[in-house]
Design a protein around this motif. Structure first.
Motif, mmCIF file in Angstrom:
data_model
loop_
_atom_site.group_PDB
_atom_site.id
_atom_site.type_symbol
_atom_site.label_atom_id
_atom_site.label_comp_id
_atom_site.label_asym_id
_atom_site.label_seq_id
_atom_site.Cartn_x
_atom_site.Cartn_y
_atom_site.Cartn_z
ATOM 1 N N PRO A 85 72.233 20.380 39.485
ATOM 2 C CA PRO A 85 71.091 21.291 39.324
ATOM 3 C C PRO A 85 71.159 22.000 37.977
ATOM 4 C CG PRO A 85 72.098 21.557 41.485
ATOM 5 C CD PRO A 85 73.023 20.676 40.700
ATOM 6 N N VAL A 86 69.992 22.317 37.420
ATOM 7 C CA VAL A 86 69.934 23.036 36.150
ATOM 8 C C VAL A 86 70.604 24.397 36.313
ATOM 9 C CG1 VAL A 86 68.418 24.053 34.407
ATOM 10 C CG2 VAL A 86 67.813 21.871 35.473
ATOM 11 N N VAL A 87 71.522 24.717 35.404
ATOM 12 C CA VAL A 87 72.230 26.000 35.446
ATOM 13 C C VAL A 87 71.488 26.997 34.554
ATOM 14 C CG1 VAL A 87 74.388 27.201 34.974
ATOM 15 C CG2 VAL A 87 74.429 24.839 35.828
ATOM 16 N N ILE A 88 71.133 28.136 35.124
ATOM 17 C CA ILE A 88 70.416 29.168 34.374
ATOM 18 C C ILE A 88 71.386 30.269 33.945
ATOM 19 C CG2 ILE A 88 68.510 30.815 34.377
ATOM 20 C CD1 ILE A 88 67.635 27.895 34.603
ATOM 21 N N ILE A 95 67.487 16.256 23.095
ATOM 22 C CA ILE A 95 68.013 15.933 24.429
ATOM 23 C C ILE A 95 68.149 14.430 24.623
ATOM 24 C CG2 ILE A 95 67.690 16.188 26.924
ATOM 25 C CD1 ILE A 95 66.249 18.834 26.362
ATOM 26 N N PRO A 96 67.071 13.638 24.472
ATOM 27 C CA PRO A 96 67.270 12.187 24.616
ATOM 28 C C PRO A 96 68.176 11.595 23.545
ATOM 29 C CG PRO A 96 65.036 12.672 23.863
ATOM 30 C CD PRO A 96 65.647 13.973 24.270
ATOM 31 N N VAL A 97 68.169 12.169 22.352
ATOM 32 C CA VAL A 97 69.060 11.671 21.305
ATOM 33 C C VAL A 97 70.521 11.862 21.721
ATOM 34 C CG1 VAL A 97 69.853 12.009 18.932
ATOM 35 C CG2 VAL A 97 67.407 11.990 19.426
ATOM 36 N N ALA A 106 61.801 19.518 31.829
ATOM 37 C CA ALA A 106 61.090 18.247 31.903
ATOM 38 C C ALA A 106 61.766 17.186 31.034
ATOM 39 C CB ALA A 106 59.638 18.425 31.480
ATOM 40 N N CYS A 107 62.423 17.628 29.959
ATOM 41 C CA CYS A 107 63.175 16.700 29.093
ATOM 42 C C CYS A 107 64.566 16.410 29.631
ATOM 43 C CB CYS A 107 63.291 17.284 27.681
ATOM 44 S SG CYS A 107 61.751 17.298 26.754
ATOM 45 N N ASN A 108 64.893 17.005 30.794
ATOM 46 C CA ASN A 108 66.148 16.736 31.502
ATOM 47 C C ASN A 108 67.341 17.489 30.925
ATOM 48 O OD1 ASN A 108 67.130 15.582 33.841
ATOM 49 N ND2 ASN A 108 67.814 13.705 32.847
ATOM 50 N N ALA A 109 67.124 18.712 30.453
ATOM 51 C CA ALA A 109 68.232 19.563 30.030
ATOM 52 C C ALA A 109 69.092 19.931 31.240
ATOM 53 C CB ALA A 109 67.705 20.824 29.357
ATOM 54 N N ASP A 110 70.361 20.184 30.994
ATOM 55 C CA ASP A 110 71.294 20.528 32.068
ATOM 56 C C ASP A 110 71.383 22.026 32.311
ATOM 57 O OD1 ASP A 110 72.026 17.788 32.306
ATOM 58 O OD2 ASP A 110 73.371 18.021 30.592
ATOM 59 N N SER A 111 70.965 22.823 31.318
ATOM 60 C CA SER A 111 71.110 24.271 31.431
ATOM 61 C C SER A 111 70.105 24.957 30.506
ATOM 62 C CB SER A 111 72.543 24.693 31.055
ATOM 63 O OG SER A 111 72.693 26.094 31.078
ATOM 64 N N LEU A 112 69.727 26.183 30.876
ATOM 65 C CA LEU A 112 68.885 27.026 30.035
ATOM 66 C C LEU A 112 69.574 28.361 29.819
ATOM 67 C CD1 LEU A 112 65.325 26.597 31.629
ATOM 68 C CD2 LEU A 112 66.179 25.520 29.541
ATOM 69 N N MET A 113 69.492 28.866 28.593
ATOM 70 C CA MET A 113 69.965 30.214 28.284
ATOM 71 C C MET A 113 68.757 31.049 27.875
ATOM 72 S SD MET A 113 72.732 31.565 25.437
ATOM 73 C CE MET A 113 74.183 31.593 26.492
ATOM 74 N N ILE A 114 68.445 32.083 28.662
ATOM 75 C CA ILE A 114 67.226 32.870 28.466
ATOM 76 C C ILE A 114 67.584 34.343 28.334
ATOM 77 C CG2 ILE A 114 65.019 33.546 29.498
ATOM 78 C CD1 ILE A 114 64.997 30.840 30.940
ATOM 79 N N GLU A 115 67.059 34.982 27.312
ATOM 80 C CA GLU A 115 67.343 36.399 27.108
ATOM 81 C C GLU A 115 66.438 37.264 27.988
ATOM 82 O OE1 GLU A 115 67.707 37.740 23.115
ATOM 83 O OE2 GLU A 115 69.317 36.325 22.673
ATOM 84 N N VAL A 116 67.078 38.205 28.681
ATOM 85 C CA VAL A 116 66.383 39.123 29.586
ATOM 86 C C VAL A 116 66.897 40.527 29.326
ATOM 87 C CG1 VAL A 116 65.926 39.718 31.995
ATOM 88 C CG2 VAL A 116 66.160 37.303 31.333
ATOM 89 N N HIS A 117 65.982 41.466 29.192
ATOM 90 C CA HIS A 117 66.340 42.868 28.924
ATOM 91 C C HIS A 117 65.430 43.773 29.749
ATOM 92 C CE1 HIS A 117 66.953 46.647 26.769
ATOM 93 N NE2 HIS A 117 67.987 46.093 26.148
ATOM 94 N N GLU A 133 57.495 28.892 38.223
ATOM 95 C CA GLU A 133 57.273 27.921 37.152
ATOM 96 C C GLU A 133 58.432 26.932 37.011
ATOM 97 O OE1 GLU A 133 55.585 30.028 33.587
ATOM 98 O OE2 GLU A 133 55.714 31.752 34.936
ATOM 99 N N LEU A 134 59.618 27.436 36.709
ATOM 100 C CA LEU A 134 60.758 26.534 36.523
ATOM 101 C C LEU A 134 61.103 25.788 37.812
ATOM 102 C CD1 LEU A 134 63.214 28.576 34.257
ATOM 103 C CD2 LEU A 134 61.408 26.986 33.590
ATOM 104 N N ALA A 135 60.938 26.461 38.946
ATOM 105 C CA ALA A 135 61.254 25.814 40.217
ATOM 106 C C ALA A 135 60.387 24.579 40.442
ATOM 107 C CB ALA A 135 61.078 26.804 41.369
ATOM 108 N N VAL A 136 59.120 24.657 40.037
ATOM 109 C CA VAL A 136 58.201 23.530 40.228
ATOM 110 C C VAL A 136 58.643 22.335 39.381
ATOM 111 C CG1 VAL A 136 55.829 22.729 39.937
ATOM 112 C CG2 VAL A 136 56.269 25.035 40.807
ATOM 113 N N VAL A 137 58.934 22.595 38.108
ATOM 114 C CA VAL A 137 59.361 21.522 37.213
ATOM 115 C C VAL A 137 60.734 20.993 37.640
ATOM 116 C CG1 VAL A 137 59.798 20.849 34.821
ATOM 117 C CG2 VAL A 137 58.052 22.569 35.329
#
Length: 354
Positions: A101-104, A263-265, A297-308, A334-338
């Motif tokens: 699963p994608v790690v957030i 990502i595909p590269v 959608a490009c099949n990344a394994d993880s996302l790093m998102i800034e939250v404040h 949103e992310l859950a759907v994708v």
């Protein structure tokens, strides 16, 4: 060079082959895949005849040369088998990898005070994040900008972990700080500005915590993978690559250009897990959700998102930070759907009272 053992090869024979190859001045590295065992050979293999190695055992299926300059990081080195980085956290093990699963990862650019970092940690955890990001030490373009609270911020990150159960990822900038940061962090981050700090790469490669390696803002893919090779060559196999945007000729509308084609590269070149940082990649909070969805959608394994909790008053990178409320909406609507469409999403109970 890699030695591919046949399916069902006895362990005692694999060990014997490794021992014999050590007498040739080579360093064998055993890689256990789903179906086969591959032995990577590091050392001066240029003059070796693959047939000479194959004749050492009837259990050797084939011997192949690794043509890429980044040997251990190459997909060839693992004979096409993808690596998985497993990170212990207070809430259990979290796995980074293509079949996981994608790690957030979420949190503020900088650790500002205890109340702020604990509040953010609890809220991003409730929204489904697995790791808290937060800078104790901050590399800044201006010497007059906020540089982070340093060592005292590590205690605040530890408090946030205790309150939330999240794993901790924070940046290390100096070889002298590696040990004390590793005492608190579950993952050590090497930032874009230090991607080619070779002394630092060797130092984090010599310790056990996983390393989150960000791409330099002007780095080629080969340079990035060679930086990963430094860490792998020093003995640490747990490297996660992170694309965070590159610098090009047009920066009028975005802070950087987020290179999702990487990502595909990378999938064709390396076995290492791939993360995307849409916050630094765009520099504007309003663009982050779309790029985060595109990354999954490009099949990344993880996302790093800034939250404040209050981006307008953030001491660093406020314009690219989401509020906790917007982050929760992004995660659940949103992310859950994708992620579900890609078969890469793990449902997480969400507290609506954030």
């Amino acid at each position: 060079m890699i030695v591919v053992m046949k399916v069902g090869s006895p362990e005692i024979e694999i060990e014997r082959v490794c021992s014999e190859l050590e007498t040739w001045g080579l360093t064998p590295e055993k890689i256990v895949g789903k179906h086969k065992v591959v032995v990577g050979l590091v050392g001066d293999t240029a003059s070796l005849d693959p047939l000479q190695i194959q004749e050492t055992s009837p259990w050797i299926e084939q011997v192949l040369r690794v043509e890429k300059p980044f040997k251990r990081a190459s997909l060839e080195f693992r004979h096409g088998d993808r690596s998985k980085v497993i990170v212990p956290t207070p809430n259990g093990n979290v796995a980074f990898g293509q079949d996981q699963p994608v790690v957030i990862i979420a949190g503020p650019c900088s650790v500002e005070n205890k109340e702020m970092i604990v509040e953010t940690a609890v809220k991003v955890k409730n929204a489904g994040a697995k790791f808290l990001r937060g800078g104790a030490y901050k590399p800044r373009t201006s010497p007059y900008a906020f540089q982070g609270h340093g060592e005292s911020a590590l205690e605040l990150l530890a408090a946030a972990r205790d309150a939330s159960g999240l794993g901790i990822i924070t940046e290390v900038m100096d070889t002298a700080d590696v040990e004390k940061i590793a005492e608190v962090a579950d993952i050590l981050q090497i930032g874009a500005r230090n991607m080619q700090n070779f002394a630092l790469l060797k130092k984090v490669g010599a310790q056990d915590k996983p390393v989150f390696l960000k791409r330099g803002m002007s780095a080629t893919i080969d340079e990035w993978l060679m930086a990963a090779e430094y860490i792998l060559a020093a003995g640490n196999p747990n490297v996660i690559l992170c694309e965070r945007g590159i610098r090009t000729f047009d920066r009028k509308y975005c802070r950087n250009v987020l290179d999702l084609s990487v990502i595909p590269v990378l999938r064709s070149l390396t076995h290492l897990p791939i993360a995307i940082d849409p916050s630094h990649g765009t520099g504007k909070a309003e663009y982050v959700p779309d790029m985060a969805k595109a990354a999954i959608a490009c099949n990344a394994d993880s996302l790093m998102i800034e939250v404040h909790p209050n981006p307008a008053k953030a001491l660093s990178d406020g314009p690219q930070s989401l509020t906790p409320e917007r982050f929760q909406q992004l995660m659940t609507q949103e992310l859950a759907v994708v992620g579900q469409a890609m078969g890469r999403w793990q449902e997480t109970p969400v507290s609506l009272s954030i």
